[in-house]
Every structure is written in structure tokens, then in C-alpha cells.
Enzyme design. Structure first.
Site, short mmCIF file in Angstrom:
data_model
loop_
_atom_site.label_atom_id
_atom_site.label_comp_id
_atom_site.label_asym_id
_atom_site.label_seq_id
_atom_site.Cartn_x
_atom_site.Cartn_y
_atom_site.Cartn_z
N GLY A 14 -3.97 -14.50 13.30
CA GLY A 14 -4.68 -13.99 12.12
C GLY A 14 -3.79 -14.02 10.90
O GLY A 14 -3.75 -13.08 10.11
N ASN A 91 -1.32 -9.99 15.46
CA ASN A 91 -1.87 -9.31 14.28
C ASN A 91 -3.39 -9.25 14.29
O ASN A 91 -3.97 -8.24 13.91
CB ASN A 91 -1.37 -10.02 13.02
CG ASN A 91 -2.16 -9.60 11.80
OD1 ASN A 91 -2.01 -8.48 11.29
ND2 ASN A 91 -3.05 -10.47 11.33
N SER A 144 -2.63 0.48 14.85
CA SER A 144 -3.20 1.22 13.73
C SER A 144 -2.83 2.68 13.93
O SER A 144 -2.62 3.11 15.08
CB SER A 144 -4.73 1.09 13.74
OG SER A 144 -5.31 2.04 12.87
N TYR A 156 -12.49 0.74 18.64
CA TYR A 156 -11.27 0.32 17.93
C TYR A 156 -10.12 1.27 18.26
O TYR A 156 -9.02 0.84 18.64
CB TYR A 156 -11.55 0.33 16.43
CG TYR A 156 -10.41 -0.07 15.53
CD1 TYR A 156 -10.07 -1.41 15.36
CD2 TYR A 156 -9.68 0.89 14.81
CE1 TYR A 156 -9.02 -1.79 14.51
CE2 TYR A 156 -8.65 0.52 13.96
CZ TYR A 156 -8.32 -0.82 13.81
OH TYR A 156 -7.30 -1.19 12.96
N THR A 158 -9.81 3.20 20.79
CA THR A 158 -9.46 3.06 22.21
C THR A 158 -8.64 1.80 22.44
O THR A 158 -7.63 1.82 23.16
CB THR A 158 -10.75 3.00 23.05
OG1 THR A 158 -11.57 4.14 22.72
CG2 THR A 158 -10.46 3.02 24.54
N LYS A 160 -6.81 0.08 20.25
CA LYS A 160 -5.47 0.15 19.63
C LYS A 160 -4.56 1.08 20.42
O LYS A 160 -3.36 0.81 20.54
CB LYS A 160 -5.58 0.60 18.17
CG LYS A 160 -6.26 -0.42 17.25
CD LYS A 160 -5.51 -1.74 17.15
CE LYS A 160 -6.01 -2.60 16.00
NZ LYS A 160 -5.41 -3.94 16.00
N1 LIG Z 1 -6.18 -3.43 6.75
C1 LIG Z 1 -5.91 -2.21 7.21
O1 LIG Z 1 -6.02 -1.21 6.51
C2 LIG Z 1 -5.47 -2.04 8.63
C3 LIG Z 1 -5.12 -0.74 9.07
C4 LIG Z 1 -4.68 -0.55 10.34
C5 LIG Z 1 -4.58 -1.62 11.21
N2 LIG Z 1 -4.92 -2.86 10.80
C6 LIG Z 1 -4.80 -3.97 11.76
O2 LIG Z 1 -4.03 -4.99 11.17
C7 LIG Z 1 -4.48 -6.26 11.65
C8 LIG Z 1 -4.84 -7.15 10.48
O3 LIG Z 1 -5.79 -6.49 9.70
P1 LIG Z 1 -6.36 -7.08 8.34
O4 LIG Z 1 -6.98 -5.93 7.63
O5 LIG Z 1 -5.34 -7.92 7.68
O6 LIG Z 1 -7.53 -7.99 8.95
P2 LIG Z 1 -8.54 -9.04 8.28
O7 LIG Z 1 -8.69 -8.84 6.83
O8 LIG Z 1 -9.73 -8.94 9.13
O9 LIG Z 1 -7.78 -10.45 8.47
C9 LIG Z 1 -7.50 -10.82 9.70
C10 LIG Z 1 -6.91 -12.19 9.81
O10 LIG Z 1 -7.22 -12.50 11.16
C11 LIG Z 1 -8.02 -13.66 11.22
N3 LIG Z 1 -8.94 -13.46 12.34
C12 LIG Z 1 -9.99 -12.63 12.43
N4 LIG Z 1 -10.57 -12.75 13.63
C13 LIG Z 1 -9.85 -13.67 14.32
C14 LIG Z 1 -9.94 -14.21 15.60
N5 LIG Z 1 -10.91 -13.85 16.46
N6 LIG Z 1 -9.05 -15.15 15.99
C15 LIG Z 1 -8.07 -15.54 15.13
N7 LIG Z 1 -7.92 -15.05 13.91
C16 LIG Z 1 -8.81 -14.12 13.50
C17 LIG Z 1 -8.66 -13.80 9.85
O11 LIG Z 1 -9.02 -15.14 9.55
P3 LIG Z 1 -10.46 -15.74 10.02
O12 LIG Z 1 -11.49 -14.73 9.66
O13 LIG Z 1 -10.55 -17.03 9.29
O14 LIG Z 1 -10.35 -15.94 11.50
C18 LIG Z 1 -7.51 -13.32 8.98
O15 LIG Z 1 -6.54 -14.34 8.83
C19 LIG Z 1 -5.66 -5.97 12.58
O16 LIG Z 1 -5.21 -5.91 13.92
C20 LIG Z 1 -6.12 -4.60 12.12
O17 LIG Z 1 -6.77 -3.89 13.13
C21 LIG Z 1 -5.37 -3.10 9.53
#
Ligand SMILES: NC(=O)c1ccc[n+]([C@@H]2O[C@H](COP(=O)([O-])OP(=O)(O)OC[C@H]3O[C@@H](n4cnc5c(N)ncnc54)[C@H](OP(=O)(O)O)[C@@H]3O)[C@@H](O)[C@H]2O)c1
Length: 258
Positions: A14, A91, A144, A156, A158, A160
Site C-alpha cells: 500500500g 502497511n 492503529s 478493524y 479486532t 489490528k
Molecule cells: N490514516 C489514518 O489515520 C490511520 C490511522 C491508524 C492506522 N492506519 C493504518 O495505516 C495504514 C495505511 O492507512 P492509510 O490511511 O494511508 O490508507 P489508505 O489511504 O487507504 O491508502 C492505502 C494504500 O494502500 C493501498 N491499498 C489499499 N488496499 C490495498 C490492497 N488490498 N492491496 C494493496 N494495496 C492496497 C492503496 O492503493 P490502492 O487503493 O490503489 O490499492 C494506498 O496506496 C492502514 O493499515 C491503516 O489501517 C491509518
């Protein structure tokens, strides 16, 4: 601080957007060769272009972490282009389907667990033998704060929590091989087109203001930079006594003592 990451080969799932993109750019800045995967071509291409000016080589692979064949292809292309993998950052993750008990179907449960937990398990199977053989490896999983304490959708939270437990178990098992497993727990991180950006854009301003006042002690959302720095540090030899930790990067958002 010199992190000593120059020449290491890293895979980031990701990695085209949001936190994954930031992690990939930070590792590249530190001299790593970086392979990223995501499902959509265009954004993948853009991020690979952003990685290109750094000294290390980079690669974008169109792959879905919920599809086993895609994970194998991602690993094969990363190793054949960049070399044996030293660093894996799990990620990609998120919620599939319902948010609470009543609305979460069995299919939602399976898909959310597959996305957040089994994807990392399957990728680790691919990279671990080489890391053990070379007696150097770093695996960082992006969890998270909602995997450490109450919050977010049920499946989610659960998944994480399971990812953090999995990382801890792996850390203890492979510490003797110098393959270190850690997790990072972000709070609410804002970036363009991310979930918090959508929340801010789609909610009345008083709802956003109330959320910020109630949950974010700094009075603002988090930003991706510090997540990249935390991951790079955990991947480095500077953190060579750190394994099995889950590091909050949340501006004080989480309330748990543990
Ligand atoms: N943002 C927050 O506030 C936050 C807080 C706590 C934890 N997190 C965790 O941090 C991580 C990243 O979060 P984010 O907010 O940056 O996520 P995001 O905006 O959803 O971006 C995720 C990235 O992952 C890719 N992706 C999504 N589904 C995929 C799949 N099935 N296979 C391969 N790539 C995939 C997306 O590209 P494509 O859509 O093109 O595949 C993008 O490059 C996640 O695990 C999330 O749970 C985020």
C-alpha cells in the site's frame, strides 16, 4: 542520526498513497531500495516517479495484498529487481464492510482479517527464510491505536489487535535470528484523499471541530511525516534492541497506559 539503512532492500505494501507513500519516501531518503505495491496503476506510477530521484532503486508492482498470487509476484519482482528483502513494511489495511456487530457479516469478518492480518502473514512467509539466513531482518506492521484500545469499527479493532499480537509472537520467536518485528500505531492521520480528509470534507464543521476538541490533544490531526520517521527508525540498527513493541504515533490521542 545516521540510520545505516543505505543499500537495504525494502518492500512496502500500500505504498502509493497516504502513510505507505510516506514510509516509502522516508526509507528511500535513507538510501534504501524500495518496492511498493498497490492496486491502482496511476497512483502507483506517480509515487514511483517521486521515488526515482533518490539514490536507491525503486519499483512499483500492481498487487492486491488480499490475493496470494499477487503477494508472490510482488515478492518475486522485488527480489529479482532490487535483491533479497531486508525490510518489510505491512502497511496496507483497513475495514471491509460493516462497522458494528449487527452490520458485520461473516464475509466482512473474513475479508477484514484477510486484509489486515493474513496479507502480512503470507508476505512474512516469503521474506522470513532469507532474513533468518542472513541474520538481519526488520518487519514493521502498521496497526492503529484502535488495535490497542477501544475505537473504530469492530472488525478493524479486532484485526489490528490481532496484528499487534501476531507481531509480538513473531518478535519473541525470531529475536535470536536478529529478525525484529515491531508495530506502529498511528492516531488519526490526515492527508489528501485519505479517510480523515473525507471526514473533514463531508462533515459539518461543528462535527469536525468537536472531534478535534474531544480526541486530538494537539488540536489538530496527525500528518504522515512522523509515521515515516518512526518506521525508518524501527528498521534501523539504532533500534536493534527494540522488538515486539507497538509504538504509538498519535499526538497523545490514545488514552491507554499500556
Ligand atoms: N490514516 C489514518 O489515520 C490511520 C490511522 C491508524 C492506522 N492506519 C493504518 O495505516 C495504514 C495505511 O492507512 P492509510 O490511511 O494511508 O490508507 P489508505 O489511504 O487507504 O491508502 C492505502 C494504500 O494502500 C493501498 N491499498 C489499499 N488496499 C490495498 C490492497 N488490498 N492491496 C494493496 N494495496 C492496497 C492503496 O492503493 P490502492 O487503493 O490503489 O490499492 C494506498 O496506496 C492502514 O493499515 C491503516 O489501517 C491509518
Amino acid at each position: 542520526m545516521e540510520l545505516g539503512l543505505k543499500g537495504k532492500v525494502a518492500m512496502v505494501t500500500g505504498g502509493s498513497r497516504g502513510l505507505g507513500r510516506q514510509i516509502a519516501l522516508t526509507l528511500a531518503r535513507e538510501g534504501c531500495h524500495v518496492a511498493i505495491c498497490a492496486r491502482s496503476d496511476e497512483r502507483l506510477r506517480q509515487t514511483v516517479e517521486e521515488l526515482a530521484p533518490f539514490e536507491g532503486r525503486s519499483l512499483g508492482v500492481k498487487a492486491d495484498v488480499t490475493v496470494e498470487g499477487d503477494l508472490k509476484r510482488f515478492h518475486e519482482e522485488a527480489t529479482s529487481t532490487l535483491g533479497p528483502v531486508d525490510i518489510l513494511v505491512n502497511n496496507a489495511g483497513g475495514t471491509v464492510g460493516g462497522r458494528d456487530f449487527g452490520s458485520t457479516t461473516d464475509e466482512d469478518w473474513l475479508e477484514t482479517l484477510n486484509f489486515n492480518l493474513l496479507g502480512p502473514v503470507k508476505l512474512i512467509r516469503l521474506v522470513l527464510p532469507g532474513m533468518r539466513e542472513r541474520r538481519w531482518g526488520r518487519v514493521v506492521s502498521i496497526a492503529s491505536i484502535y488495535g490497542r484500545e477501544y475505537g473504530g469499527p469492530l472488525s478493524y479493532m479486532t484485526a489490528k489487535a490481532a496484528l499487534i499480537a501476531f507481531s509480538k509472537h513473531m518478535a519473541v520467536t525470531y529475536a535470536k535470528d536478529n529478525v525484529l518485528f515491531n508495530a506502529v500505531a498511528p492516531g488519526s492521520i490526515h492527508f489528501p484523499e485519505g479517510s480523515w480528509d473525507r471526514f473533514v470534507k463531508n462533515s459539518p464543521s461543528h462535527v469536525v471541530d468537536e472531534f478535534v476538541a474531544r480526541h486530538l490533544p494537539m488540536g489538530k490531526f496527525g500528518w504522515p511525516g512522523p509515521i515515516g520517521e518512526a518506521v525508518a527508525f524501527l528498521c534501523s540498527d539504532r533500534a536493534d534492541l527494540m522488538t515486539g513493541v507497538c509504538l504509538n504515533v498519535d499526538g497523545g490521542q490514545s488514552r491507554s497506559l499500556i
